[in-house]
Design a protein around this motif. Structure first.
Motif: not given
Length: 801
Positions: A203, A207-210, A212-213, A216-217, A256, A258
């Motif tokens: 990352s 975190p929003d630019n990693s 994993p995130h 998942a998005t 991420a 979930k």
């Protein structure tokens, strides 16, 4: 430039900007006809691509247009002098376009380039060209490790694409999410992102630019397949390859996502394997997922009990405590599962060292069997004492010269080594020279003189006596000097003598006899019979008898060297043989064998006295005084402590201290345990001496592991006396880190040998109010010792049996 391309250098001197047009102007047949000349031009290129990069690039560009097959073009770009990575991208494209290649041809070239070897930096060469070929041909993206890794790095911003690719070939965006959302390769490569080791999905600061995130998005948005991402990430974690950072990145993706319980149910097997075999962090995540599934009724209690067997054998206490709590809840909610839970827990308790965890297991087992029959309880089976194998005798000395030819060979080997003073070879040479000088000096001289002459000529010592004398004074006593004296080439004693070198002293002592025409000894008295430097006592007695028969007394240094190479012994036959010598040497040897301190000449006296300070280095080589107790007084490498323990002779406080220090050092624990076994095998292990040399600060988890290794190697019956000596001092400092582990090792040893002992301070430690592991281990050890005592009293009570 207008130089014809038919010349040998024409391929490299035509301006590169004109090459695409020149290629397009040629027919297919003309291009094919020029391939041999192109190959010749390539072979004429000088090595290296920095000083003459223009010539290399020009030949490379011609090849892109001339070569017919994707395989040939791929080899041209990736192997040899035309592997030139600095060529302008637009020229590479222009030359390929001039060759008029179709989509299938371009796709095959892209696939071959994607399988090429990577650069030292880890990047795939010609990556922008591969991307252009894929986009222009519509071919699927290669899934090789090198292509996917390079693609991911460039998207992450580590390696931005050069023009013209940064404009139109990969999606642009302000962040990783925007780049990936429109990236044409993502759906084909996403499953490989979580499979490749060292890809670096770490990352950034946001975190929003990693990765994993973002993954998942995009999975939630339906851009990529959520089920495929979930399965591949879980499988990669179960496989467990790569670095710790790889595990962290994959676990980040899995977290991420979930995943809902219904998504995890088809993957129960994978999560179960992750819990049993994965890394600590991955197993902890899997345990949480499976616990949720069990709570939701999607995982049966039978399955939980079945997977617990492997989980309870893991070393992580956090996982073990959570698993025990889980099993405890199962027993409380479903009493019918108690027998199977109890069986798993009883088997697991045998592999758990932590007393607190064992107590917790006992409480759960007691809940599973609420009416135990206390009278039926017995102590665990005792370990039967076993006999340690005897130590093998020292290996015999090899390489001793049995002829003049062997002696000459040793001389040659020393000469070829530039007379570097190899004491092992020099002592063998000394043995041969002394023996054959006494037996047939003329033959020895005839053989050695041709070998000796070049060495003497090299120092100008052969022709003039004065130079010869000065050479002897300058070079002192060496194997060269020894041989020169034996053959009569040197008739003056060298004036320089290293009085710290026993072999040089022995050479000088023997050389004085030769020069003075005194009776010569029949052989070297002090030559070792074993490869550790020792002399068998019976052999030395036979040698002394041979000296007596020859009417020669050994020199003081020669006899002292021979004597200190004999290990003291109480063997009555050897003592009687020594007494039968009836000589001064026999009486001195008898005193030495009895362990009496003797007045030794230098340099042996300095070694026998021990170091004046702890930092002093040992003055002699180990083979010159191979008496273990003497050697151990000097700084000795702990990893070589087994040599001391296996060496024949008495092992007293000094040897035991060396062994104890080896036991406390992480890198030498194995050698220390082996040394303990060697001492015990010769009935010389004194646990009180070992314990006295181990400092209190040595208490640690690592030292506890060493004690367990000693228990396994020596047997509990031999190791328990060491615990009896150590524990009172250790218990007196209960704040020592690792004391709980030492107490656990002691409890295991005591249980295996049925020990009964009073350990001062143990009861007080067991009755401390704080509920710590140290208190639990102290209670467990005290219970083991007390249980044995109670069982013994019950067996001896009237009517028992």
């Amino acid at each position: 430039m207008t130089v014809s391309i038919h010349s040998r250098r024409g391929f490299s001197v035509v301006a590169r900007e004109h090459i695409p047009a020149r290629i397009a102007a040629l027919t297919v047949e003309q291009r094919r006809a020029l391939v041999p000349a192109l190959t010749e031009a390539r072979s004429a290129l000088p090595p290296g691509s920095w000083t003459l990069s223009k010539r290399h690039a020009a030949v490379q560009l011609w090849g892109l247009g001339f070569l017919a097959t994707p395989a040939a073009v791929c080899r041209w770009l990736t192997v040899g002098a035309t592997r030139h990575l600095a060529t302008e991208p637009h020229l590479l494209i222009a030359c390929l376009e001039a060759g008029d290649r179709d989509h299938a041809w371009r796709g095959e070239l892209a696939e071959r380039l994607a399988a090429a070897r990577v650069e030292q930096s880890g990047d795939l060469p010609y990556f922008p060209l591969i991307v252009h070929l894929l986009r222009s041909s519509g071919s699927p993206a290669p899934t090789t490790d090198s292509f996917v890794t390079t693609w991911a790095r460039k998207l992450h911003g580590d390696l931005p694409l050069p023009p013209p690719w940064d404009v139109h070939q990969l999606s642009a965006g302000s962040n990783l999410l925007a780049q990936l959302r429109g990236d044409p390769f993502l759906p084909q490569l996403v499953h490989r992102l979580v499979e490749i080791d060292k890809i670096g999905l770490h990352s950034t600061g946001n975190p929003d630019n990693s990765w994993p995130h973002v993954l998942a998005t995009l999975a939630d948005a339906g851009v990529i397949d959520r089920e495929e991402l979930h399965t591949n990430t879980l499988n990669a974690l179960v496989r467990g390859t790569g670095r710790a950072t790889d595990t962290a990145e994959r676990l980040g993706v899995l977290t991420a996502l979930k995943a809902r319980p219904d998504e995890c149910v088809p993957r129960i097997r994978g999560y179960s394997r992750l819990l049993a075999e994965g890394t600590s962090t991955a197993a902890w995540h899997a345990q949480g997922v499976l616990t949720t599934l069990h709570r939701e009724g999607m995982l049966s209690s039978v399955d939980v009990v079945g997977l617990s067997d492997e989980v309870l054998r893991r070393p992580e206490k956090k996982l073990l405590r959570a698993q025990l709590s889980w099993l405890d809840r199962i027993v409380r909610a479903d009493p019918q599962s108690a027998p199977s839970v109890a069986q798993v827990l009883v088997e697991a308790a045998e592999t758990i060292d932590d007393a607190a965890l064992r107590e917790r297991i006992e409480r759960i087992v007691a809940r599973c069997t609420p009416t135990p029959d206390d009278t039926a309880r017995t102590a665990p089976a005792l370990e039967a004492p076993f006999t340690l194998p005897k130590l093998p005798p020292p290996a015999p000395m090899t390489g001793l010269p049995s002829s003049i030819a062997d002696t000459a060979d040793l001389f040659t080997r020393l000469t070829e080594s530039q007379w570097s003073y190899d004491h092992g070879l020099a002592e063998l040479l000394f043995d041969g020279v002394v023996r054959f000088t006494a037996q047939d000096r003329d033959a020895l001289t005839a053989t050695m003189t041709p070998l000796l002459q070049p060495a003497l000529f090299a120092v100008g010592a052969w022709r003039i006596f004065g130079l010869r004398h000065r050479w002897g004074r300058r070079h002192g006593w060496t194997p060269l000097t020894l041989t020169a004296v034996a053959t009569g080439a040197l008739v003056q004693l060298p004036g320089r003598l290293d009085e710290t070198d026993p072999l040089a002293l022995r050479m000088a002592e023997w050389g004085a006899r030769v020069i003075d025409n005194a009776p010569l000894p029949p052989f070297a008295l002090a030559t070792p019979t074993c490869d550790n430097g020792q002399i068998d006592a019976r052999e030395l007695v036979a040698r002394l008898r041979a000296y007596q028969a020859a009417g020669v007394d050994p020199g003081p240094i020669e006899f002292a060297q021979a004597m200190v190479r004999v290990a003291p012994t109480a063997d009555a036959d050897i003592r009687a043989a020594v007494r039968s010598l009836d000589s001064e040497q026999g009486r001195r040897l008898e005193s030495w064998l009895e362990g009496d301190h003797l007045a030794l000449p230098m340099p042996f006296a300095a070694l026998a006295a021990g170091p004046a300070a702890e930092a002093c280095r040992i003055p002699l080589g180990r083979s010159n005084f191979p008496v273990p107790e003497v050697l151990a007084r000097w700084p000795f490498p702990e990893q070589d402590v087994l040599v001391l323990a296996e060496m024949p002779g008495t092992k007293g406080p000094a040897v035991h201290r060396s062994v104890a220090l080896a036991l406390t050092e992480g890198a030498t624990r194995a050698a220390g345990v082996d040394a303990l076994v060697a001492l015990a095998a010769t009935d010389q292990l004194d646990t009180a001496l070992i314990a006295a040399a181990i400092p209190e600060h040595a208490v640690s988890k690592r030292f506890a592991a060493t004690l367990r290794d000693a228990t396994a190697a020596l047997g509990a019956h031999r190791t328990w006396p060491l615990f009896v000596e150590l524990l009172p001092r250790f218990v007196a400092t209960p704040s020592a880190v690792g004391l709980a582990d030492v107490l656990a090792a002691a409890g295991d040893c005591a249980q295996r040998c049925g020990a009964r002992a009073e350990i001062p301070g143990l009861v007080a430690l067991a009755e401390r109010k704080s509920a710590t592991r140290l208190r639990a281990e102290a209670r467990a050890l005290h219970a083991v010792l007390r249980t044995r005592d109670v069982l013994a009293q019950s067996r001896n009570a009237p009517g028992a049996g």
